[in-house]
Motif scaffolding. Sequence first.
Motif, PDB file in Angstrom:
ATOM      1  N   ARG A  67       1.038  46.496  64.789  1.00 14.09           N
ATOM      2  CA  ARG A  67      -0.076  46.504  63.849  1.00 14.09           C
ATOM      3  C   ARG A  67      -0.770  47.853  63.940  1.00 14.09           C
ATOM      4  N   SER A  68      -0.966  48.466  62.759  1.00 17.21           N
ATOM      5  CA  SER A  68      -1.722  49.730  62.752  1.00 17.21           C
ATOM      6  C   SER A  68      -3.113  49.461  62.187  1.00 17.21           C
ATOM      7  N   GLY A  69      -3.201  49.354  60.831  1.00 17.31           N
ATOM      8  CA  GLY A  69      -4.510  49.102  60.223  1.00 17.31           C
ATOM      9  C   GLY A  69      -4.781  47.625  59.971  1.00 17.31           C
ATOM     10  N   GLY A  70      -3.756  46.782  60.069  1.00 15.49           N
ATOM     11  CA  GLY A  70      -3.916  45.342  59.857  1.00 15.49           C
ATOM     12  C   GLY A  70      -4.053  44.940  58.398  1.00 15.49           C
ATOM     13  N   HIS A  71      -3.676  45.831  57.474  1.00 21.25           N
ATOM     14  CA  HIS A  71      -3.898  45.531  56.060  1.00 21.25           C
ATOM     15  C   HIS A  71      -2.696  44.945  55.337  1.00 21.25           C
ATOM     16  N   GLY A 127      -4.350  55.936  51.392  1.00 24.85           N
ATOM     17  CA  GLY A 127      -4.555  54.748  50.556  1.00 24.85           C
ATOM     18  C   GLY A 127      -5.924  54.756  49.897  1.00 24.85           C
ATOM     19  N   HIS A 128      -6.037  54.016  48.806  1.00 21.67           N
ATOM     20  CA  HIS A 128      -7.287  54.002  48.043  1.00 21.67           C
ATOM     21  C   HIS A 128      -8.404  53.270  48.770  1.00 21.67           C
ATOM     22  N   CYS A 129      -8.028  52.244  49.531  1.00 23.44           N
ATOM     23  CA  CYS A 129      -9.064  51.497  50.228  1.00 23.44           C
ATOM     24  C   CYS A 129      -9.400  52.193  51.536  1.00 23.44           C
ATOM     25  N   VAL A 132      -7.262  51.011  54.984  1.00 25.90           N
ATOM     26  CA  VAL A 132      -5.808  50.837  55.113  1.00 25.90           C
ATOM     27  C   VAL A 132      -5.313  51.809  56.183  1.00 25.90           C
ATOM     28  N   GLY A 133      -4.463  51.321  57.092  1.00 28.55           N
ATOM     29  CA  GLY A 133      -3.931  52.174  58.156  1.00 28.55           C
ATOM     30  C   GLY A 133      -2.819  53.073  57.623  1.00 28.55           C
ATOM     31  N   LEU A 134      -2.771  54.291  58.144  1.00 29.71           N
ATOM     32  CA  LEU A 134      -1.700  55.192  57.696  1.00 29.71           C
ATOM     33  C   LEU A 134      -0.331  54.677  58.139  1.00 29.71           C
ATOM     34  N   LEU A 139       4.816  54.208  55.908  1.00 31.62           N
ATOM     35  CA  LEU A 139       6.174  53.673  56.060  1.00 31.62           C
ATOM     36  C   LEU A 139       6.737  53.138  54.752  1.00 31.62           C
ATOM     37  N   GLN A 140       5.878  52.578  53.925  1.00 33.39           N
ATOM     38  CA  GLN A 140       6.405  52.021  52.666  1.00 33.39           C
ATOM     39  C   GLN A 140       6.370  53.039  51.531  1.00 33.39           C
ATOM     40  N   GLY A 141       5.907  54.233  51.792  1.00 39.02           N
ATOM     41  CA  GLY A 141       5.889  55.288  50.769  1.00 39.02           C
ATOM     42  C   GLY A 141       4.505  55.851  50.606  1.00 39.02           C
ATOM     43  N   GLY A 142       3.553  54.954  50.325  1.00 39.79           N
ATOM     44  CA  GLY A 142       2.170  55.386  50.231  1.00 39.79           C
ATOM     45  C   GLY A 142       1.772  55.805  48.827  1.00 39.79           C
ATOM     46  N   MET A 143       1.179  54.856  48.112  1.00 36.44           N
ATOM     47  CA  MET A 143       0.664  55.139  46.767  1.00 36.44           C
ATOM     48  C   MET A 143      -0.763  55.626  46.954  1.00 36.44           C
ATOM     49  N   GLY A 144      -0.908  56.915  47.237  1.00 38.86           N
ATOM     50  CA  GLY A 144      -2.234  57.463  47.512  1.00 38.86           C
ATOM     51  C   GLY A 144      -2.847  58.062  46.258  1.00 38.86           C
ATOM     52  N   ILE A 194       9.107  52.232  66.809  1.00 42.57           N
ATOM     53  CA  ILE A 194       7.641  52.222  66.726  1.00 42.57           C
ATOM     54  C   ILE A 194       7.153  53.657  66.602  1.00 42.57           C
ATOM     55  N   ILE A 195       6.410  53.920  65.569  1.00 38.22           N
ATOM     56  CA  ILE A 195       5.893  55.278  65.379  1.00 38.22           C
ATOM     57  C   ILE A 195       4.599  55.420  66.172  1.00 38.22           C
ATOM     58  N   THR A 196       4.535  56.471  66.973  1.00 38.24           N
ATOM     59  CA  THR A 196       3.317  56.679  67.762  1.00 38.24           C
ATOM     60  C   THR A 196       2.462  57.797  67.175  1.00 38.24           C
ATOM     61  N   GLN A 403      10.319  46.187  43.127  1.00 32.97           N
ATOM     62  CA  GLN A 403       8.991  46.002  43.712  1.00 32.97           C
ATOM     63  C   GLN A 403       8.641  47.100  44.697  1.00 32.97           C
ATOM     64  N   TYR A 404       7.340  47.284  44.918  1.00 36.63           N
ATOM     65  CA  TYR A 404       6.829  48.172  45.963  1.00 36.63           C
ATOM     66  C   TYR A 404       6.558  47.324  47.200  1.00 36.63           C
ATOM     67  N   LEU A 405       7.057  47.767  48.353  1.00 33.72           N
ATOM     68  CA  LEU A 405       6.899  46.978  49.584  1.00 33.72           C
ATOM     69  C   LEU A 405       5.435  46.710  49.918  1.00 33.72           C
TER      70      LEU A 405
HETATM   71  C1  LIG Z   1      -7.419  46.287  50.477  1.00 38.90           C
HETATM   72  C2  LIG Z   1      -6.060  46.930  50.440  1.00 38.90           C
HETATM   73  C3  LIG Z   1      -5.861  48.064  49.677  1.00 38.90           C
HETATM   74  C4  LIG Z   1      -4.606  48.680  49.617  1.00 38.90           C
HETATM   75  N1  LIG Z   1      -4.448  49.839  48.898  1.00 38.90           N
HETATM   76  C5  LIG Z   1      -3.257  50.471  48.901  1.00 38.90           C
HETATM   77  C6  LIG Z   1      -3.067  51.707  48.228  1.00 38.90           C
HETATM   78  O1  LIG Z   1      -3.987  52.270  47.641  1.00 38.90           O
HETATM   79  N2  LIG Z   1      -1.836  52.262  48.224  1.00 38.90           N
HETATM   80  C7  LIG Z   1      -0.789  51.694  48.898  1.00 38.90           C
HETATM   81  O2  LIG Z   1       0.308  52.259  48.900  1.00 38.90           O
HETATM   82  N3  LIG Z   1      -0.937  50.534  49.546  1.00 38.90           N
HETATM   83  C8  LIG Z   1      -2.134  49.913  49.567  1.00 38.90           C
HETATM   84  N4  LIG Z   1      -2.285  48.733  50.233  1.00 38.90           N
HETATM   85  C9  LIG Z   1      -1.127  48.150  50.887  1.00 38.90           C
HETATM   86  C10 LIG Z   1      -1.044  48.681  52.305  1.00 38.90           C
HETATM   87  O3  LIG Z   1      -0.689  50.041  52.275  1.00 38.90           O
HETATM   88  C11 LIG Z   1       0.003  47.921  53.099  1.00 38.90           C
HETATM   89  O4  LIG Z   1      -0.420  46.606  53.248  1.00 38.90           O
HETATM   90  C12 LIG Z   1       0.252  48.556  54.471  1.00 38.90           C
HETATM   91  O5  LIG Z   1       1.303  47.874  55.090  1.00 38.90           O
HETATM   92  C13 LIG Z   1      -0.967  48.515  55.324  1.00 38.90           C
HETATM   93  O6  LIG Z   1      -0.792  49.311  56.444  1.00 38.90           O
HETATM   94  P1  LIG Z   1      -1.581  48.933  57.771  1.00 38.90           P
HETATM   95  O7  LIG Z   1      -1.113  49.841  58.839  1.00 38.90           O
HETATM   96  O8  LIG Z   1      -3.017  48.837  57.494  1.00 38.90           O
HETATM   97  O9  LIG Z   1      -1.038  47.454  57.989  1.00 38.90           O
HETATM   98  P2  LIG Z   1      -0.439  46.679  59.240  1.00 38.90           P
HETATM   99  O10 LIG Z   1      -0.560  45.247  58.872  1.00 38.90           O
HETATM  100  O11 LIG Z   1      -1.049  47.133  60.500  1.00 38.90           O
HETATM  101  O12 LIG Z   1       1.074  47.132  59.253  1.00 38.90           O
HETATM  102  C14 LIG Z   1       2.007  46.603  58.349  1.00 38.90           C
HETATM  103  C15 LIG Z   1       3.384  46.657  58.961  1.00 38.90           C
HETATM  104  O13 LIG Z   1       3.864  48.013  58.944  1.00 38.90           O
HETATM  105  C16 LIG Z   1       4.683  48.230  60.081  1.00 38.90           C
HETATM  106  N5  LIG Z   1       4.035  49.238  60.930  1.00 38.90           N
HETATM  107  C17 LIG Z   1       2.738  49.617  60.905  1.00 38.90           C
HETATM  108  N6  LIG Z   1       2.528  50.575  61.811  1.00 38.90           N
HETATM  109  C18 LIG Z   1       3.698  50.824  62.410  1.00 38.90           C
HETATM  110  C19 LIG Z   1       4.119  51.721  63.431  1.00 38.90           C
HETATM  111  N7  LIG Z   1       3.259  52.557  64.012  1.00 38.90           N
HETATM  112  N8  LIG Z   1       5.427  51.722  63.799  1.00 38.90           N
HETATM  113  C20 LIG Z   1       6.304  50.887  63.212  1.00 38.90           C
HETATM  114  N9  LIG Z   1       5.962  50.007  62.263  1.00 38.90           N
HETATM  115  C21 LIG Z   1       4.677  49.970  61.859  1.00 38.90           C
HETATM  116  C22 LIG Z   1       4.766  46.928  60.840  1.00 38.90           C
HETATM  117  O14 LIG Z   1       5.888  46.211  60.374  1.00 38.90           O
HETATM  118  C23 LIG Z   1       3.477  46.251  60.412  1.00 38.90           C
HETATM  119  O15 LIG Z   1       3.500  44.856  60.595  1.00 38.90           O
HETATM  120  C24 LIG Z   1      -3.524  48.104  50.321  1.00 38.90           C
HETATM  121  C25 LIG Z   1      -3.729  46.948  51.084  1.00 38.90           C
HETATM  122  C26 LIG Z   1      -4.989  46.375  51.163  1.00 38.90           C
HETATM  123  C27 LIG Z   1      -5.196  45.138  52.000  1.00 38.90           C
END
Ligand SMILES: Cc1cc2nc3c(=O)[nH]c(=O)nc-3n(C[C@H](O)[C@H](O)[C@H](O)COP(=O)(O)OP(=O)(O)OC[C@H]3O[C@@H](n4cnc5c(N)ncnc54)[C@H](O)[C@@H]3O)c2cc1C
Length: 458
Positions: A67-71, A127-129, A132-134, A139-144, A194-196, A403-405
């Motif tokens: 878990r990085s940002g938990g989003h 990310g726009h919000c 959101v964790g980087l 990892l999924q591309g990043g629609m910034g 795992i990306i550090t 779809q976008y991941l």
């Molecule tokens: C309110 C909100 C707004 C959003 N806005 C955008 C946006 O503007 N653009 C966009 O592209 N997306 C957006 N998203 C989608 C968001 O980018 C994805 O949900 C993303 O997975 C969130 O990243 P996180 O690190 O916060 O999530 P996490 O739940 O922490 O991580 C998601 C998954 O990614 C993998 N992962 C994360 N970190 C690592 C790591 N260090 N090493 C290996 N695997 C890892 C794991 O499988 C993990 O379970 C939004 C989501 C929310 C909830």
Amino acid sequence: MHSADTIPVVWNENSSAEQYERARVGRVFNLRRPDRFPVAIVEAEKEEHIFEAVQLARKKDLRISVRSGGHSWAAWSVRDGAILIDLGKYKQIDLDEKTGIVAVSPSTTGQAINSFLGQKSLMFPGGHCPDVGLGGFLLQGGMGWVCRSWGWACQRLVAIDVITADSRRIRCDKNDHSDLFWAARGAGPGFPAIITKFYLQTISLPTHIRESVYIFPKEDFKIAFEWVTSIAEAYDTDTEIVCVGRFVPDYKESVVLVCFTTFKSSDEDAVKALQIAEDSVPPTSLQKHFARPTSLQQQYVQQGLANPSGHRYCTDNAYIDNDADVPDVLEKAFTTLPSRKSFALWYAMAPLSRRTLPDMALSMHSDHYFAIYTVWEGAEDDEQCQSWTFNIMKEMEPHTIGQYLGDSDFQVRNTKYWGKDQGEKLMRIRQNWDSDGRICGYLDRGDKSGTSGLQNIL
Ligand SMILES: Cc1cc2nc3c(=O)[nH]c(=O)nc-3n(C[C@H](O)[C@H](O)[C@H](O)COP(=O)(O)OP(=O)(O)OC[C@H]3O[C@@H](n4cnc5c(N)ncnc54)[C@H](O)[C@@H]3O)c2cc1C
């Protein structure tokens, strides 16, 4: 909190229920919490803790989730029988001022990196919000910000540091371990390590940000949408364009908002970029707000309000076929929202969608990115809100190309996420780097996908 040798671990079997629950889901954005239970949560504070957590998982023969940002909307980090490595307390941002490359820990949020970079007149289109964790985002591309022409955020990735499933520490870039570097740009939650740390190329901070917002009655969805799509592809390349169906305070019925946000280095340029929309907007709008000054900070506040924490979410998305009758395909989603906090969003992707992407896992897009964010408060509305979302997406399916991941849930629906060759290559890379399926990977129904990954078919 108990220490397994030196790392901070919360074990399910010997922590209080409250402590375990906080560690399990306390940092999960979506209040619709999963019934999945990790064996333990390692609350890593530094890279060494991540390394030791991987060794612990290997010793106990357990899977690993991260878990990085938990989003992640579907809470991909919360997995049965796994050790969850939560990176929330591992915070690092280091800028090399000579190269403009910033090294960040994965739980760094878009807002945090830009608060730091802003002081140096730099920016990273995260990310726009705000929160959101980087990690998951990149990892999924990043629609910034301004993705439609600035490109995917992962295109600014220069290198990554990873800990592999067999607990080796390596750096990956275009020369070394280039297959993992390729996968890091689009594998999403199936990345097999795992990306550090991420090394990111920053850009100069646009100092003058302005936005125009046009509000239409929902009956005029097609008028508004046909207008915005007719100008989007050729529009100014520092301008982000979205069309949103949502409720706003002044109106009982939902409305259609068309927003242009431009990122420039002078006021004159910003106003000029927005004038093109102002000169062509259809006359039926209920409200017009032309070129009002804004800032990245204000944008984060607005996005935070539109995506409130402490709510239940169900999201889904689709790239709509460029040849479809797009206004017709999207009209129902935009005009029949099931709750006042829900919204439907179209995000202009052209001209990026017309360019050849660099060679990386991310390989799916069209001119039309569409997403539904169904938002509600109580569990009693779960069934109604989820089935509305499911039915809307089902009807749309014949007109979608994938779809976008980032806004997906593979437990609910499975489709295409990469080009055919890229999808196959990604699954091979995953198997090479994690043949035992140590890292949890894609969460499909029943969490069965393991090393096979996703099918990647429409
Ligand atoms: C309110 C909100 C707004 C959003 N806005 C955008 C946006 O503007 N653009 C966009 O592209 N997306 C957006 N998203 C989608 C968001 O980018 C994805 O949900 C993303 O997975 C969130 O990243 P996180 O690190 O916060 O999530 P996490 O739940 O922490 O991580 C998601 C998954 O990614 C993998 N992962 C994360 N970190 C690592 C790591 N260090 N090493 C290996 N695997 C890892 C794991 O499988 C993990 O379970 C939004 C989501 C929310 C909830």
